[in-house]
Write an enzyme that holds these catalytic residues in place. Structure first.
Site, PDB file in Angstrom:
ATOM      1  N   TYR A 294       0.841  -1.190   0.000  1.00  0.00           N
ATOM      2  CA  TYR A 294       0.000   0.000   0.000  1.00  0.00           C
ATOM      3  C   TYR A 294       0.884   1.250   0.000  1.00  0.00           C
ATOM      4  O   TYR A 294       0.601   2.224  -0.716  1.00  0.00           O
ATOM      5  CB  TYR A 294      -0.890  -0.031   1.236  1.00  0.00           C
ATOM      6  CG  TYR A 294      -2.033   0.938   1.237  1.00  0.00           C
ATOM      7  CD1 TYR A 294      -3.005   0.885   0.249  1.00  0.00           C
ATOM      8  CD2 TYR A 294      -2.158   1.898   2.231  1.00  0.00           C
ATOM      9  CE1 TYR A 294      -4.069   1.764   0.263  1.00  0.00           C
ATOM     10  CE2 TYR A 294      -3.221   2.775   2.248  1.00  0.00           C
ATOM     11  CZ  TYR A 294      -4.180   2.701   1.265  1.00  0.00           C
ATOM     12  OH  TYR A 294      -5.232   3.574   1.292  1.00  0.00           O
ATOM     13  N   ARG A 298       0.977   4.270  -2.862  1.00  0.00           N
ATOM     14  CA  ARG A 298       0.745   5.683  -2.583  1.00  0.00           C
ATOM     15  C   ARG A 298       1.957   6.555  -2.840  1.00  0.00           C
ATOM     16  O   ARG A 298       1.832   7.774  -2.947  1.00  0.00           O
ATOM     17  CB  ARG A 298       0.301   5.859  -1.130  1.00  0.00           C
ATOM     18  CG  ARG A 298      -1.013   5.174  -0.847  1.00  0.00           C
ATOM     19  CD  ARG A 298      -1.583   5.641   0.450  1.00  0.00           C
ATOM     20  NE  ARG A 298      -0.661   5.470   1.564  1.00  0.00           N
ATOM     21  CZ  ARG A 298      -0.940   5.800   2.806  1.00  0.00           C
ATOM     22  NH1 ARG A 298      -2.103   6.325   3.098  1.00  0.00           N
ATOM     23  NH2 ARG A 298      -0.066   5.603   3.765  1.00  0.00           N
TER      24      ARG A 298
ATOM     25  N   CYS B 133      -8.509   9.655   1.397  1.00  0.00           N
ATOM     26  CA  CYS B 133      -7.823   8.370   1.221  1.00  0.00           C
ATOM     27  C   CYS B 133      -6.374   8.563   0.797  1.00  0.00           C
ATOM     28  O   CYS B 133      -5.458   8.046   1.413  1.00  0.00           O
ATOM     29  CB  CYS B 133      -8.557   7.506   0.206  1.00  0.00           C
ATOM     30  SG  CYS B 133     -10.165   7.015   0.824  1.00  0.00           S
ATOM     31  N   HIS B 134      -6.182   9.302  -0.286  1.00  0.00           N
ATOM     32  CA  HIS B 134      -4.816   9.436  -0.780  1.00  0.00           C
ATOM     33  C   HIS B 134      -4.475  10.881  -1.103  1.00  0.00           C
ATOM     34  O   HIS B 134      -3.560  11.147  -1.887  1.00  0.00           O
ATOM     35  CB  HIS B 134      -4.607   8.537  -1.999  1.00  0.00           C
ATOM     36  CG  HIS B 134      -4.989   7.114  -1.723  1.00  0.00           C
ATOM     37  ND1 HIS B 134      -6.212   6.610  -2.059  1.00  0.00           N
ATOM     38  CD2 HIS B 134      -4.344   6.127  -1.090  1.00  0.00           C
ATOM     39  CE1 HIS B 134      -6.295   5.355  -1.649  1.00  0.00           C
ATOM     40  NE2 HIS B 134      -5.186   5.033  -1.061  1.00  0.00           N
ATOM     41  N   GLY B 135      -5.247  11.805  -0.546  1.00  0.00           N
ATOM     42  CA  GLY B 135      -4.863  13.211  -0.606  1.00  0.00           C
ATOM     43  C   GLY B 135      -5.026  13.911  -1.941  1.00  0.00           C
ATOM     44  O   GLY B 135      -4.124  14.627  -2.362  1.00  0.00           O
TER      45      GLY B 135
END
Lengths: 421, 169
Positions: A294, A298, B133-135
């Site tokens: 993960y 990201r 969640c991921h900006g």
């Protein structure tokens, strides 16, 4: 592998064995010559078999009470926890069992990395292992969706959306996976079906994994090829059975600790809130065992490249037998590799840590550095190291370093005289 | 065995394989297609929403096809801000006029185009939406300004049935 002829003692045994050689198989598994220096890191194969069987048995029982429907799944899990006799115990074993399974598989994988167990002639064992690991991740992910809590729903949404990164057909694939325009009841029922199927696929692959293992035999901490059977080996039963059994007991203590004392510490509190398609939890995190990947996902600012990086991080492992150019298996005799090995361990742990943190500021920077290093390790360091590293002399047999005895007396004498100097 | 000549038997083999392959494909397709959205899912394709109670500067969220749809009644300042952005500053260049036919009403899928989370209202660096969640940061027109999302939030097909009712889908 010992290919000596086996004849059952009883007349019936012989009659049966001539028709279906099960007794020959049992004899092979009992007498199977095993390197006598196997340490406790080698007990995780047996522990993993235990984990798989535990998950299948508890899963079967849970499936008798669980209802795979978007309106009822959440309540049926609470019904298992509150009403079903021992339901809480069975569910906690199943939920924590997944974590224990991954804990054991990570130790098993890193043992292979340290002792070079993936190298020739064991590449197929390794690749089957990677496939098992991939299936484990799929099973764990779909299993986490079944309670239909907030993390279930949004985890499913995020992971299935990874496929939308594929150019042109991505959206179509995601709709197909969902069976609708969002994660909903059709998604839940198919995930339940697949979650039920995958453990049996894993079981089949485990048989192949062990079969492939029994062709060349076990690697060992010294990493040398050994004569089988010889004074370097002991029969699997009783020696390894007892050792595996003891390690399994120790493992079960850890397992029981989680089940009975902190059954929810590895989960996420948001999953006790029923799925709500209108509200995303403030902070979505996968289960701990998926965090390093993960973090890699990201750390890449582009959607498609992020997905590719994450998948490559897993698939790169399958190419490892050819990326590692060193002929020496065990890190015991590779002073430089040993250091890079521990850096990799630290790198993966760091990735796991930042994977649990918000993707911003310093965490994002650390994730990017750690991601870059992960690929550097496999794509640059390992191939070069095989050519540049000055390895230590390897013993000729397992007994040699202890007894000074060796099949090749001249070489042993030579070494002794060197030692004296 | 000398040089291999193509004969009648080779033709029969090839023809058999070809017919077999078609048969296998025709059998597999229903197994694959059964996973696509079924008739009952497709039947829920449109939703009508009464927006008379929405005040300027407020957003309501409605569910359409299992997904949230944001309906925001924008203030004059917000409309001006959305229109003032230069297309050069956008990762996915779209004019505000093309996204909101009636500039007062922004109707869009409340789904982050990164990995499908629901962004939070009036958050982020551009006073629009922010995906936790991921900006990913979106502006007041729902356009991606910063973060991993590749495109602007999607505008569904919708129309004003009358002054107070929007039909989505």
């Amino acid at each position: 592998m010992s290919d000596h002829q086996y004849t059952p003692k009883s007349k019936f045994g012989k009659w049966f064995n001539d028709r279906l050689p099960l007794l020959t198989l049992a004899n092979h598994l009992t007498d199977y010559p095993t390197p006598k220096n196997l340490n406790y890191w080698w007990t995780f194969g047996g522990i993993l078999t235990f984990c798989l069987i535990t998950q299948i048995v508890t899963g079967l029982v849970l499936a008798m009470h669980y209802i795979a429907h978007a309106d009822m799944a959440f309540d049926s899990v609470e019904h298992i926890m509150r009403d079903v006799n021992y339901g809480w115990l069975i569910r906690y074993i199943h939920a924590n069992g997944a974590s224990m399974f991954f804990l054991a598989v990570y130790i098993h994988i890193f043992r292979s990395l340290f002792y070079g167990s993936y190298k020739a002639p064991r590449e197929i064992i390794w690749i089957i292992g990677i496939i098992i690991y991939l299936l484990m991740m799929a099973a764990a992910f779909m299993g986490y969706v079944l309670p239909w809590g907030q993390m279930s729903f949004w985890g499913a949404t995020v992971i299935t959306n990874l496929f939308s990164a594929i150019p042109l057909v991505g959206e179509g694939i995601v709709t197909w996976l969902w069976g609708g325009y969002s994660v909903d009841n059709p998604t839940l029922t198919r995930f339940f079906t697949l979650h039920y199927l995958i453990p049996f696929l894993i079981l089949g692959l485990v048989v192949l994994h062990i079969w492939a293992l029994h062709v060349p035999g076990n690697n060992n901490p010294v990493g040398i090829d050994i004569q089988k059977p010889s004074k370097d080996t002991v029969p699997f039963h009783p020696y390894i059975v007892i050792k595996d059994g003891f390690a399994l007991l120790m493992f079960m203590i850890v397992f029981a600790f989680f089940v009975f004392y902190t059954p929810n510490i590895l989960g996420h509190a948001d999953n006790y809130i029923e799925a709500n398609p209108l509200v995303t939890p403030a902070h979505i995190v996968p289960e701990w065992y998926l965090l390093p990947f993960y973090a890699i996902l990201r750390s890449v600012p582009d959607k498609l490249l992020g997905v590719i990086a994450m998948l490559s991080a897993i698939f790169i492992l399958a190419a490892l037998p050819w990326l590692d150019t060193s002929k020496i298996r065990s890190a015991v005799f590779r002073p430089l590799y040993r250091q890079f090995y521990w850096i990799l361990v630290a790198d993966v742990l760091i990735l796991g840590y930042v994977g649990a943190m918000p993707a911003e500021g310093l965490y994002l920077l650390i994730a990017r550095v750690a991601t870059a290093y992960y690929f550097l390790h496999f794509l640059v360091i390992l191939p070069i190291l095989g050519f540049k590293e000055k390895t230590l002399p390897i013993p000729l047999s397992i007994t040699e370093p202890i007894l000074g005895g060796s099949p090749n007396l001249a070489a042993a004498k030579n070494k002794e005289s060197l030692d004296i100097k | 065995m000398s040089e291999k000549k193509t004969d009648r038997r080779d033709f029969l083999f090839t023809a058999t394989y070809a017919v077999g392959a078609v048969g296998v494909a025709a059998t597999i397709w229903p197994m694959i297609d059964q996973m696509n959205p079924d008739a009952s899912v497709k039947a829920l394709a449109s939703t009508e929403v009464d927006v008379s109670s929405v005040n300027p500067g407020k957003t309501i969220t409605v569910l359409w096809r299992g997904k949230p749809v944001f309906i925001r009644r924008r203030t004059q300042d917000e409309i001006a801000e959305a229109k003032s952005v230069s297309l050069k500053d956008l990762k996915h260049p779209e004019k505000d006029e093309d996204r909101a036919k009636n500039p007062e009403w922004l109707v869009m899928l409340g789904v982050c185009t990164h990995l499908g989370c629901v962004p939070l209202d009036q958050k982020g660096d551009y006073n629009g939406w922010f995906c936790p969640c991921h900006g990913s940061h979106y502006d007041i027109s729902g356009r991606i300004r910063k973060g991993p999302a590749p495109t602007n939030m999607e505008i569904p097909k919708y129309e004003f049935v009358n002054a107070n009712t929007i039909k989505i889908g």
